[in-house]
Design a protein around this motif. Structure first.
Motif, PDB file in Angstrom:
ATOM      1  N   ASN A   1       0.868  -1.172   0.000  1.00 15.73           N
ATOM      2  CA  ASN A   1       0.000   0.000   0.000  1.00 15.73           C
ATOM      3  C   ASN A   1       0.899   1.213   0.000  1.00 15.73           C
ATOM      4  O   ASN A   1       1.420   1.620   1.025  1.00 15.73           O
ATOM      5  N   SER A   2       1.115   1.792  -1.184  1.00 13.07           N
ATOM      6  CA  SER A   2       2.077   2.876  -1.325  1.00 13.07           C
ATOM      7  C   SER A   2       1.523   4.204  -0.885  1.00 13.07           C
ATOM      8  O   SER A   2       2.173   5.222  -1.033  1.00 13.07           O
ATOM      9  N   VAL A   3       0.309   4.186  -0.395  1.00  8.77           N
ATOM     10  CA  VAL A   3      -0.355   5.465  -0.241  1.00  8.77           C
ATOM     11  C   VAL A   3      -1.024   5.619   1.112  1.00  8.77           C
ATOM     12  O   VAL A   3      -2.029   6.282   1.235  1.00  8.77           O
ATOM     13  N   ALA A   4      -0.528   5.017   2.137  1.00  9.66           N
ATOM     14  CA  ALA A   4      -1.098   5.235   3.458  1.00  9.66           C
ATOM     15  C   ALA A   4      -0.778   6.635   3.928  1.00  9.66           C
ATOM     16  O   ALA A   4       0.045   7.326   3.352  1.00  9.66           O
TER      17      ALA A   4
ATOM     18  N   ALA B   1      -1.922  -7.515 -18.210  1.00 11.78           N
ATOM     19  CA  ALA B   1      -2.975  -7.109 -17.286  1.00 11.78           C
ATOM     20  C   ALA B   1      -2.434  -7.196 -15.863  1.00 11.78           C
ATOM     21  O   ALA B   1      -1.433  -7.870 -15.602  1.00 11.78           O
ATOM     22  N   VAL B   2      -3.116  -6.493 -14.961  1.00  9.04           N
ATOM     23  CA  VAL B   2      -2.840  -6.619 -13.532  1.00  9.04           C
ATOM     24  C   VAL B   2      -4.181  -6.815 -12.839  1.00  9.04           C
ATOM     25  O   VAL B   2      -5.156  -6.121 -13.137  1.00  9.04           O
ATOM     26  N   VAL B   3      -4.238  -7.762 -11.902  1.00  9.11           N
ATOM     27  CA  VAL B   3      -5.467  -8.083 -11.177  1.00  9.11           C
ATOM     28  C   VAL B   3      -5.216  -7.968  -9.684  1.00  9.11           C
ATOM     29  O   VAL B   3      -4.183  -8.438  -9.182  1.00  9.11           O
ATOM     30  N   LEU B   4      -6.150  -7.344  -8.991  1.00  7.05           N
ATOM     31  CA  LEU B   4      -6.065  -7.198  -7.536  1.00  7.05           C
ATOM     32  C   LEU B   4      -7.413  -7.533  -6.919  1.00  7.05           C
ATOM     33  O   LEU B   4      -8.454  -7.093  -7.412  1.00  7.05           O
ATOM     34  N   ILE B   5      -7.382  -8.311  -5.854  1.00 11.73           N
ATOM     35  CA  ILE B   5      -8.575  -8.589  -5.045  1.00 11.73           C
ATOM     36  C   ILE B   5      -8.204  -8.366  -3.587  1.00 11.73           C
ATOM     37  O   ILE B   5      -7.151  -8.826  -3.126  1.00 11.73           O
ATOM     38  N   GLN B   6      -9.052  -7.667  -2.880  1.00 10.05           N
ATOM     39  CA  GLN B   6      -8.778  -7.332  -1.478  1.00 10.05           C
ATOM     40  C   GLN B   6     -10.042  -7.601  -0.666  1.00 10.05           C
ATOM     41  O   GLN B   6     -11.144  -7.246  -1.087  1.00 10.05           O
TER      42      GLN B   6
ATOM     43  N   TYR C   1      -5.764   2.970  -7.424  1.00  5.18           N
ATOM     44  CA  TYR C   1      -7.217   2.824  -7.531  1.00  5.18           C
ATOM     45  C   TYR C   1      -7.773   1.933  -6.424  1.00  5.18           C
ATOM     46  O   TYR C   1      -8.925   2.081  -6.012  1.00  5.18           O
ATOM     47  N   ALA C   2      -6.945   1.039  -5.915  1.00  8.01           N
ATOM     48  CA  ALA C   2      -7.388   0.219  -4.788  1.00  8.01           C
ATOM     49  C   ALA C   2      -7.661   1.079  -3.563  1.00  8.01           C
ATOM     50  O   ALA C   2      -8.543   0.769  -2.757  1.00  8.01           O
ATOM     51  N   ARG C   3      -6.902   2.148  -3.398  1.00  8.35           N
ATOM     52  CA  ARG C   3      -7.164   3.073  -2.281  1.00  8.35           C
ATOM     53  C   ARG C   3      -8.534   3.722  -2.440  1.00  8.35           C
ATOM     54  O   ARG C   3      -9.307   3.831  -1.489  1.00  8.35           O
ATOM     55  N   PHE C   4      -8.822   4.177  -3.647  1.00  2.96           N
ATOM     56  CA  PHE C   4     -10.127   4.783  -3.919  1.00  2.96           C
ATOM     57  C   PHE C   4     -11.244   3.765  -3.688  1.00  2.96           C
ATOM     58  O   PHE C   4     -12.247   4.056  -3.013  1.00  2.96           O
ATOM     59  N   ALA C   5     -11.092   2.557  -4.232  1.00  2.00           N
ATOM     60  CA  ALA C   5     -12.127   1.531  -4.093  1.00  2.00           C
ATOM     61  C   ALA C   5     -12.330   1.126  -2.642  1.00  2.00           C
ATOM     62  O   ALA C   5     -13.465   0.901  -2.193  1.00  2.00           O
ATOM     63  N   GLN C   6     -11.243   1.032  -1.876  1.00  2.00           N
ATOM     64  CA  GLN C   6     -11.368   0.665  -0.470  1.00  2.00           C
ATOM     65  C   GLN C   6     -12.102   1.749   0.304  1.00  2.00           C
ATOM     66  O   GLN C   6     -12.896   1.457   1.211  1.00  2.00           O
ATOM     67  N   MET C   7     -11.855   3.013  -0.025  1.00  2.00           N
ATOM     68  CA  MET C   7     -12.588   4.114   0.606  1.00  2.00           C
ATOM     69  C   MET C   7     -14.084   4.008   0.309  1.00  2.00           C
ATOM     70  O   MET C   7     -14.919   4.236   1.185  1.00  2.00           O
TER      71      MET C   7
ATOM     72  N   ASN D   1     -21.150  -6.880   0.864  1.00  2.00           N
ATOM     73  CA  ASN D   1     -21.563  -8.142   1.483  1.00  2.00           C
ATOM     74  C   ASN D   1     -20.379  -9.068   1.730  1.00  2.00           C
ATOM     75  O   ASN D   1     -20.358  -9.802   2.715  1.00  2.00           O
ATOM     76  N   LEU D   2     -19.414  -9.036   0.837  1.00  2.00           N
ATOM     77  CA  LEU D   2     -18.198  -9.835   1.005  1.00  2.00           C
ATOM     78  C   LEU D   2     -17.058  -9.022   1.593  1.00  2.00           C
ATOM     79  O   LEU D   2     -15.970  -9.559   1.809  1.00  2.00           O
ATOM     80  N   ASP D   3     -17.298  -7.738   1.853  1.00  2.00           N
ATOM     81  CA  ASP D   3     -16.250  -6.829   2.327  1.00  2.00           C
ATOM     82  C   ASP D   3     -15.033  -6.941   1.414  1.00  2.00           C
ATOM     83  O   ASP D   3     -13.904  -7.115   1.861  1.00  2.00           O
ATOM     84  N   MET D   4     -15.283  -6.779   0.102  1.00  2.00           N
ATOM     85  CA  MET D   4     -14.296  -7.121  -0.902  1.00  2.00           C
ATOM     86  C   MET D   4     -14.295  -6.111  -2.041  1.00  2.00           C
ATOM     87  O   MET D   4     -15.341  -5.591  -2.418  1.00  2.00           O
ATOM     88  N   ILE D   5     -13.104  -5.832  -2.573  1.00  2.00           N
ATOM     89  CA  ILE D   5     -12.980  -5.078  -3.814  1.00  2.00           C
ATOM     90  C   ILE D   5     -12.199  -5.919  -4.814  1.00  2.00           C
ATOM     91  O   ILE D   5     -11.390  -6.768  -4.435  1.00  2.00           O
TER      92      ILE D   5
END
Length: 461
Positions: free
Chosen positions: A35-38, A94-99, A336-342, A427-431
């Motif tokens: 997480n490069s953006v904390a 491609a790059v894929v991320l699931i959190q 974008y994961a930071r935005f999605a997590q927010m 519902n899955l607390d997931m992005i």
């Protein structure tokens, strides 16, 4: 979740430090997963340390009792799918991320970001977001609404006077049986809500009847140099394709919204978003224009034969002065994961609130469903089972298809013409996020990818 170390030439200092002190992980296959953006360097390093330990142990996320963790063997199917896409030449990379629960459960890079230069795909690769810019612009507008500086029912003409006397194009048949375009006054003005929910009556040039394509082409919207102010003046001269508030039509609405944000804030769109969104979230590589050769070298490129996207990217890059709120941003999957997590956390992240709970609920509630008077035509991109909030599709029902498309009621999502795609599932607390650059294959891949993601989380694995 493994990425060859040789494909990671642009690591942050905090990651270098943690990587040097980590043990028990093969340096040849250590993931670039951080997480490069904390909000602070200490928090960044702590996040990475925890992530490295998680990757080393191979353990799954600690989930709530009612939210199943993904099955590793099902996650492997995602890897196999994208490996095949690369091997068969359908995708350059491609790059894929699931959190889930705020913790990374899958991150993998595939292929190359540029087939000409043969540069490997990495987690710091920069992608043109195209329409995945829209949710960010919508958030910026909602922040101003939340602050009382804009109102949803404000007419756009309050900020851009050229929108005061918009005409609606109505295709008629003349006495000779030929189609003719009649311009009639709009029954009401376009509002800020219309811009947010795509009911403004604006369009894109590639959507709708032949007359729509003709009038947008004749408007020369993209000629020469222009900024958001110039673009807003140009598109205000184009007839609306429907009366405001009556039809969901994908459009340049977010571009006009970007200009409103500039007028109200007194800043450029990028200045406002950087100060209120990107810097606080730590989205360091999210911007409209790449500043340095090093950044430009990180840019993902479509396949040369993906001509629609190649041309679209050429057009986007040829107008660096235009900060398009509808499709101009570039970003990394980590940003974008930071935005999605927010978004997943209800408009808040790391103790900072970006939207009040009431404003966030309004943004993520369907505003075009039954009783709103909004029709849906053939070009309804949220898709089966989805309504639309302000800049985001929201799942409202299982849909008409049999079987129902994968996903959960209340999930949020959006994608783009460049193939980027993200989803948020409370519902899955997931992005989940997919970064790629393809127009040719994006529709097929998006469907397959989402099914693979939800299959991995299916109970009973």
């Amino acid at each position: 979740m493994m990425v060859p170390e040789t494909s990671l030439p642009h690591l942050l200092v905090s990651w270098r430090h943690v990587r040097q002190t980590a043990t028990g992980i093969s340096t040849a296959t250590m993931s670039f997963a951080f997480n490069s953006v904390a909000a602070s360097s200490a928090r960044r390093i702590a996040w990475v340390v925890a992530l490295v330990a998680h990757c080393a142990s191979g353990s799954g996320t600690a989930g709530a009792a009612d939210a199943p963790a993904p099955a590793p063997e099902k996650l492997q199917l995602i890897t196999e799918f994208f490996d095949n896409e690369i091997a068969t030449g359908k995708l350059p990379g491609a790059v894929v991320l699931i959190q889930q629960h705020g913790r990374l459960v899958y991150l993998k890079c595939f292929g190359v970001r540029d087939v000409t230069a043969k540069l490997p795909m990495t987690s710091d690769t920069i992608f043109a977001l195209h329409s995945m810019t829209k949710p960010i612009t919508s958030l910026a507008a909602m922040m101003l609404i939340d602050a009382g500086k804009i109102a949803l029912d404000d007419p756009v003409s309050k900020y851009i006077p050229s929108f005061a006397d918009m005409k609606v194009g109505m295709e008629q048949t003349d006495r000779h049986g030929q189609a003719a375009l009649e311009l009639v006054p709009a029954k009401r003005q376009v509002t800020i809500m219309d811009l947010l929910r795509h009911t403004s009556g604006l369009s894109y040039d590639y959507i709708g009847a032949e007359w729509v394509m003709t009038v947008y082409s004749q408007a020369h919207l993209f000629d020469g140099h222009f900024d958001n102010a110039g673009f807003a003046e140009r598109i205000a001269k184009v007839p609306l394709v429907a009366r405001p508030g009556t039809l969901w039509r994908y459009s340049h609405s977010a571009d006009v919204l970007g200009r409103v944000i500039e007028i109200v804030s007194g800043e450029t769109l990028y200045q406002f978003e950087r100060r209120h969104i990107f810097d606080p979230l730590g989205m360091q590589h999210t911007k409209f224009v790449l500043d340095t050769p090093e950044e430009r070298a990180l840019m993902a490129e479509p396949l040369p034969n993906d001509t629609v996207l190649v041309n679209a990217e050429r057009e986007r890059r040829s107008h660096p002065e235009w900060e398009s709120g509808g499709g101009g941003l570039v970003s990394t999957i980590v940003d974008y994961a930071r935005f999605a997590q927010m978004i997943l956390e209800g408009g808040e992240l790391d103790g900072k609130r970006y939207l009040s709970p009431a404003a966030f609920k309004d943004m993520t509630t369907d505003h075009i469903g039954p009783g709103t008077g909004v029709a849906r035509d053939y070009f309804y991109f949220p898709g089966d089972g989805f309504g639309f909030g302000y800049g985001l599709a929201v799942r409202t029902d299982p849909g008409l298809a049999t079987p129902s498309p994968p996903g959960s009621l209340g999930e949020l999502k959006w994608d783009s013409g460049s193939g980027t795609y993200f989803g948020v599932d409370p519902n899955l607390d997931m992005i989940y996020i997919l970064m790629e650059q393809t127009e040719n294959e994006r529709g097929r891949i998006r469907v397959s990818f989402k099914k693979l993601v939800y299959d991995a989380f299916a109970s009973g694995n």
